[in-house]
Enzyme design. Structure first.
Site, PDB file in Angstrom:
ATOM      1  N   LYS A 152       0.880  -1.170   0.000  1.00 29.82           N
ATOM      2  CA  LYS A 152       0.000   0.000   0.000  1.00 29.82           C
ATOM      3  C   LYS A 152       0.916   1.219   0.000  1.00 29.82           C
ATOM      4  CE  LYS A 152      -3.979   1.716   2.672  1.00 29.82           C
ATOM      5  NZ  LYS A 152      -4.961   1.931   1.607  1.00 29.82           N
TER       6      LYS A 152
HETATM    7  N1  PMP Z   1      -8.162  -2.401  -2.053  1.00 32.53           N
HETATM    8  C1  PMP Z   1      -7.558  -1.205  -2.116  1.00 32.53           C
HETATM    9  C2  PMP Z   1      -6.946  -0.759  -3.391  1.00 32.53           C
HETATM   10  C3  PMP Z   1      -7.504  -0.383  -0.971  1.00 32.53           C
HETATM   11  O1  PMP Z   1      -6.898   0.805  -1.014  1.00 32.53           O
HETATM   12  C4  PMP Z   1      -8.102  -0.831   0.223  1.00 32.53           C
HETATM   13  C5  PMP Z   1      -8.071   0.042   1.454  1.00 32.53           C
HETATM   14  N2  PMP Z   1      -6.873  -0.135   2.170  1.00 32.53           N
HETATM   15  C6  PMP Z   1      -8.714  -2.095   0.242  1.00 32.53           C
HETATM   16  C7  PMP Z   1      -8.736  -2.843  -0.918  1.00 32.53           C
HETATM   17  C8  PMP Z   1      -9.324  -2.632   1.495  1.00 32.53           C
HETATM   18  O2  PMP Z   1      -8.295  -2.930   2.422  1.00 32.53           O
HETATM   19  P1  PMP Z   1      -8.538  -2.926   3.981  1.00 32.53           P
HETATM   20  O3  PMP Z   1      -9.664  -3.848   4.246  1.00 32.53           O
HETATM   21  O4  PMP Z   1      -7.251  -3.400   4.547  1.00 32.53           O
HETATM   22  O5  PMP Z   1      -8.871  -1.527   4.368  1.00 32.53           O
END
Ligand code: PMP
Length: 299
Positions: A152
């Site tokens: 990320k």
């Molecule tokens: N996909 C993307 C591209 C994201 O940015 C996020 C948010 N972090 C998610 C999925 C969902 O991830 P999480 O459940 O860890 O927030």
């Protein structure tokens, strides 16, 4: 914007306005900033952070991808975040840690770059809609042969940004990205699930961000004896599903009522979506003892 009174920046707690960086920074110019989005919730035992260590592990992983050695251990970051929430006297909200190459350096070499870091706590509204109308995006999810999709990192978000804005400009609320092989990957910033014939389906890892909400729902759904399949799925499979929902830290769990104008069920959140959303709410708000290990209590 002054969302929290106190922000943590480069090792110090300080007033929000005092956190400053130089505009000549590799993070700004090349998108080299690993970050996280974490939520904390009001519980009977005070504010509790949901799956904090799992988020911080992903942050440290993302940092490695950009060859960044964060100067704080995971446990030190836990303590900083708890202290930041206490100093802001907040009961619930969103936590945004972000580390970046700062320090007036240009070029792509990072060996001698200064690593800066910020952690902010912000209010984050709950989604106001009952369901989303989405389209298939004309963009593709970033190809895992081009970048490490498991990380990320700020630069990756041009893909999410373009997806979301193209969808909104076309009259939809979000879009579904296909991967490099034409299988469904995820929505702009959420992972996606379908329910069909009582079985729960979600795209397998590889071309998606490994979301922590996704991971949570897979565990919880299996615990309540749903069969969960992680596999390659076509967009047609989602259009013909009984229920579709997206999930993420910010959005939580949100039903998809329409894909490309095709109604999913009766558009409203279906039985399985509602059940998982209720379980998720009970878990993050500390009412489900089975998953209390996922909460880090601030006090
Ligand atoms: N996909 C993307 C591209 C994201 O940015 C996020 C948010 N972090 C998610 C999925 C969902 O991830 P999480 O459940 O860890 O927030």
């Amino acid at each position: 914007m002054k969302e929290s009174r106190v922000i943590w920046f480069n090792g110090e707690f300080m007033p929000w306005e005092q956190a400053q960086m130089h505009p000549i920074s590799q993070a700004l110019h090349y998108g080299l900033a690993p970050f996280e989005g974490i939520r904390f919730y009001h519980t009977d035992r005070g504010p509790a952070i949901f799956r904090l260590r799992k988020h911080l592990k992903r942050l440290l992983y993302s940092a490695k991808v950009v060859r960044m050695e964060i100067q704080y251990s995971l446990e030190e970051l836990v303590e900083i975040i708890k202290e930041l929430i206490r100093r802001n006297s907040m009961e619930g909200g969103y936590i945004r840690p972000c580390f970046f190459y700062g320090g007036e350096t240009i070029g792509l070499e990072v060996r001698d770059s200064v690593i800066e870091g910020v952690i902010a706590v912000l209010p984050w509204p709950n989604p106001s809609r009952e369901f989303l109308r989405v389209k298939t995006s004309p963009y593709r999810r970033l190809d895992p042969r081009s970048i490490d999709i498991n990380a990320k990192i700020s630069g990756h978000y041009v893909n999410s940004f373009s997806t979301l804005h193209e969808a909104k400009e076309s009259g939809f609320e979000d879009a579904i990205l296909l991967d490099q092989d034409g299988y469904v990957a995820e929505a702009s910033v959420e992972n996606i699930f379908a329910v069909k014939g009582g079985v729960v389906y979600t795209p397998k890892l590889g071309s998606i961000l490994p979301g922590i909400t996704r991971d949570t729902l897979i565990i919880v759904a299996r615990d309540i004896e749903f069969q969960v399949e992680e596999k390659d799925l076509r967009i047609q499979f989602f259009r013909e599903a009984d229920e579709v929902f997206v999930c993420g830290t910010a959005m939580k769990i949100l039903a998809v009522g329409e894909i490309d104008g095709v109604a999913i069920g009766n558009r409203r959140p279906g039985k399985v979506t509602r059940r998982l959303a209720q379980l998720y709410k009970d878990i993050v708000e500390g009412r489900d003892g089975r998953y209390i290990r996922w909460l880090t209590f601030v006090n």
